[in-house]
Design a protein around this motif. Sequence first.
Motif, mmCIF file in Angstrom:
data_model
loop_
_atom_site.group_PDB
_atom_site.id
_atom_site.type_symbol
_atom_site.label_atom_id
_atom_site.label_comp_id
_atom_site.label_asym_id
_atom_site.label_seq_id
_atom_site.Cartn_x
_atom_site.Cartn_y
_atom_site.Cartn_z
ATOM 1 N N CYS A 112 0.840 -1.190 0.000
ATOM 2 C CA CYS A 112 0.000 0.000 0.000
ATOM 3 C C CYS A 112 0.878 1.243 0.000
ATOM 4 N N CYS A 166 -0.219 3.397 3.570
ATOM 5 C CA CYS A 166 0.201 2.969 4.906
ATOM 6 C C CYS A 166 1.422 2.061 4.865
ATOM 7 N N PHE A 222 -6.315 -2.225 5.244
ATOM 8 C CA PHE A 222 -5.924 -1.517 6.458
ATOM 9 C C PHE A 222 -6.394 -0.067 6.440
ATOM 10 N N CYS A 223 -6.165 0.616 5.334
ATOM 11 C CA CYS A 223 -6.497 2.034 5.298
ATOM 12 C C CYS A 223 -7.524 2.350 4.212
ATOM 13 N N SER A 238 -7.050 2.452 1.025
ATOM 14 C CA SER A 238 -6.483 3.072 -0.160
ATOM 15 C C SER A 238 -6.613 2.151 -1.366
HETATM 16 ZN ZN LIG Z 1 -3.058 0.983 3.263
#
Ligand SMILES: [Zn+2]
Length: 45
Positions: free
Chosen positions: A5, A8, A25-26, A28
């Motif tokens: 990513c 992150c 996780f984020c 994106s």
């Molecule tokens: Zn991420």
Amino acid sequence: MEYVCLQCRKDVTDENLNKRIRCPFCGSKILLKKSTNVERKVKAL
Ligand SMILES: [Zn+2]
């Protein structure tokens, strides 16, 4: 296939992806393919 990513910087494997390319996780959508030895070896769907 493994991705990183851009946002992150975590490793994301396609096991973590649910069909869509998105960081779990984020959130994106910008992921870089981890290309080590294999360059442009893409499975044809
Ligand atoms: Zn991420």
